[in-house]
Design an enzyme around this catalytic site. Sequence first.
Site, PDB file in Angstrom:
ATOM      1  N   ILE A  18       0.903  -1.243   0.089  1.00  0.00           N
ATOM      2  CA  ILE A  18       0.014   0.056  -0.009  1.00  0.00           C
ATOM      3  C   ILE A  18       0.833   1.272   0.124  1.00  0.00           C
ATOM      4  CG2 ILE A  18      -2.023   1.110   0.960  1.00  0.00           C
ATOM      5  CD1 ILE A  18      -2.449  -1.481   2.720  1.00  0.00           C
ATOM      6  N   TYR A  92       2.362  -7.762  10.288  1.00  0.00           N
ATOM      7  CA  TYR A  92       1.267  -8.218  10.599  1.00  0.00           C
ATOM      8  C   TYR A  92       1.147  -9.926  10.763  1.00  0.00           C
ATOM      9  CZ  TYR A  92       0.191  -7.162   5.660  1.00  0.00           C
ATOM     10  OH  TYR A  92       0.400  -6.984   4.477  1.00  0.00           O
ATOM     11  N   TYR A 153      -0.184  -7.113  17.101  1.00  0.00           N
ATOM     12  CA  TYR A 153      -0.517  -6.144  16.205  1.00  0.00           C
ATOM     13  C   TYR A 153      -1.321  -5.086  16.636  1.00  0.00           C
ATOM     14  CZ  TYR A 153      -1.872  -4.498  11.485  1.00  0.00           C
ATOM     15  OH  TYR A 153      -2.313  -3.738  10.619  1.00  0.00           O
TER      16      TYR A 153
HETATM   17  N1  LIG Z   1      -2.821  -5.013   4.163  1.00  0.00           N
HETATM   18  C1  LIG Z   1      -3.763  -4.837   5.113  1.00  0.00           C
HETATM   19  O1  LIG Z   1      -4.866  -5.586   5.107  1.00  0.00           O
HETATM   20  C2  LIG Z   1      -3.822  -3.772   6.075  1.00  0.00           C
HETATM   21  C3  LIG Z   1      -4.901  -3.592   6.940  1.00  0.00           C
HETATM   22  C4  LIG Z   1      -4.758  -2.747   7.942  1.00  0.00           C
HETATM   23  C5  LIG Z   1      -3.617  -2.146   7.899  1.00  0.00           C
HETATM   24  N2  LIG Z   1      -2.505  -2.186   7.339  1.00  0.00           N
HETATM   25  C6  LIG Z   1      -1.254  -1.559   7.355  1.00  0.00           C
HETATM   26  O2  LIG Z   1      -0.883  -0.783   6.496  1.00  0.00           O
HETATM   27  C7  LIG Z   1       0.594  -0.752   6.211  1.00  0.00           C
HETATM   28  C8  LIG Z   1       1.387  -1.300   4.969  1.00  0.00           C
HETATM   29  O3  LIG Z   1       0.675  -2.831   4.747  1.00  0.00           O
HETATM   30  P1  LIG Z   1       0.786  -3.652   3.471  1.00  0.00           P
HETATM   31  O4  LIG Z   1      -0.170  -4.675   3.476  1.00  0.00           O
HETATM   32  O5  LIG Z   1       1.000  -2.695   2.490  1.00  0.00           O
HETATM   33  O6  LIG Z   1       2.312  -4.315   3.859  1.00  0.00           O
HETATM   34  P2  LIG Z   1       3.348  -5.192   2.977  1.00  0.00           P
HETATM   35  O7  LIG Z   1       3.756  -6.271   3.419  1.00  0.00           O
HETATM   36  O8  LIG Z   1       2.529  -5.513   1.549  1.00  0.00           O
HETATM   37  O9  LIG Z   1       4.357  -4.279   2.647  1.00  0.00           O
HETATM   38  C9  LIG Z   1       4.933  -3.446   3.808  1.00  0.00           C
HETATM   39  C10 LIG Z   1       6.386  -2.872   3.387  1.00  0.00           C
HETATM   40  O10 LIG Z   1       6.988  -2.435   4.693  1.00  0.00           O
HETATM   41  C11 LIG Z   1       8.189  -2.607   4.286  1.00  0.00           C
HETATM   42  N3  LIG Z   1       8.799  -2.890   5.766  1.00  0.00           N
HETATM   43  C12 LIG Z   1       8.413  -4.054   6.488  1.00  0.00           C
HETATM   44  N4  LIG Z   1       9.467  -3.863   7.867  1.00  0.00           N
HETATM   45  C13 LIG Z   1       9.932  -2.967   7.484  1.00  0.00           C
HETATM   46  C14 LIG Z   1      10.838  -1.985   8.532  1.00  0.00           C
HETATM   47  N5  LIG Z   1      11.271  -2.742   9.696  1.00  0.00           N
HETATM   48  N6  LIG Z   1      11.396  -1.114   8.049  1.00  0.00           N
HETATM   49  C15 LIG Z   1      11.121  -0.474   7.039  1.00  0.00           C
HETATM   50  N7  LIG Z   1      10.156  -0.966   5.794  1.00  0.00           N
HETATM   51  C16 LIG Z   1       9.666  -2.152   6.500  1.00  0.00           C
HETATM   52  C17 LIG Z   1       8.275  -4.122   3.487  1.00  0.00           C
HETATM   53  O11 LIG Z   1       9.466  -3.919   2.874  1.00  0.00           O
HETATM   54  C18 LIG Z   1       7.206  -3.861   2.476  1.00  0.00           C
HETATM   55  O12 LIG Z   1       7.778  -2.753   1.641  1.00  0.00           O
HETATM   56  C19 LIG Z   1       0.988  -1.586   7.298  1.00  0.00           C
HETATM   57  O13 LIG Z   1       1.385  -0.636   8.579  1.00  0.00           O
HETATM   58  C20 LIG Z   1      -0.282  -2.336   8.021  1.00  0.00           C
HETATM   59  O14 LIG Z   1      -0.129  -2.816   9.076  1.00  0.00           O
HETATM   60  C21 LIG Z   1      -2.482  -3.137   6.371  1.00  0.00           C
END
Ligand SMILES: NC(=O)c1ccc[n+]([C@@H]2O[C@H](COP(=O)([O-])OP(=O)(O)OC[C@H]3O[C@@H](n4cnc5c(N)ncnc54)[C@H](O)[C@@H]3O)[C@@H](O)[C@H]2O)c1
Length: 249
Positions: A18, A92, A153
Amino acid sequence: MATHEGRTALVTGAAAGIGRAYAKRLAEDGANVVVADIADGAETVGLIEAAGSAGLAVECDVSSAEAVAAAAAAAKERFGTVDILVHNAGIYPICEFKDMTFEEWRQVLAVNLDSAFHLCHELLPAMREQAWGRVVIISSNTFHAGIGGMSHYIASKGGLIGFVRSLAAEVGEEGVTVNSVAPSLVRSKGTTEGPHEELGLFEFVAQGQAIKRTEQPEDLVGAISFLTSDDAAFITGQTLCVDGGWVRA
Ligand SMILES: NC(=O)c1ccc[n+]([C@@H]2O[C@H](COP(=O)([O-])OP(=O)(O)OC[C@H]3O[C@@H](n4cnc5c(N)ncnc54)[C@H](O)[C@@H]3O)[C@@H](O)[C@H]2O)c1
């Protein structure tokens, strides 16, 4: 003039998922965008440049104070200042509390919550000094629902929501707003690679929403664009659920 012309945004976790969509939208809005991620952000920088803005990828583990300080320094060296922070990086893992080790608990808290401390410590002073800044931290609507298998989480995301409320009160008089955006279950890199499909979570969550389809990264970018704009100057300390109406508060 584009809404974010002349601004610089730093988006954590923008190499994929995202966060990449946030970076692309802020670039389309006219902002320079720094991609701070443990993974290679070159592909996202390509999207930023294709949108006509300048991009910079910095390798950064947001749970490390030193790495965040180095990323902030690189951003300032390239663009002078960081006006907008979108803290999106997060992990997560799904794990019941009875099976959770303290190391796993600490890891989630470090990446999701301690990171907000490091990032704001580095980036807020310049925002306060220039009397303009926007901080948006990504939380989750799971905080409101309190589903099982994610106690570490949800504790971290609840911590972020509390952090946003308190910090907003401290910097409101200085032109800096601090808000949170809470997505629903989004089809991203992480959730596509995770057990979410197998567990039937996409369908389960979609059926609980007022709008019964799975959320996509593009559903979130408008809220990020707005909350980081001049137009949102009087909105602070809030958590906006951009979740298809799963939470109806
Ligand atoms: N996908 C969902 O359903 C969802 C729902 C609610 C909230 N969120 C939140 O949205 C955010 C993004 O989620 P997503 O689904 O795109 O995740 P994703 O796993 O697809 O992408 C996460 C990105 O963060 C990077 N990352 C991970 N650990 C890191 C660190 N220690 N330092 C720097 N970068 C790091 C990864 O390399 C990756 O590029 C998160 O905070 C997640 O909790 C996601």
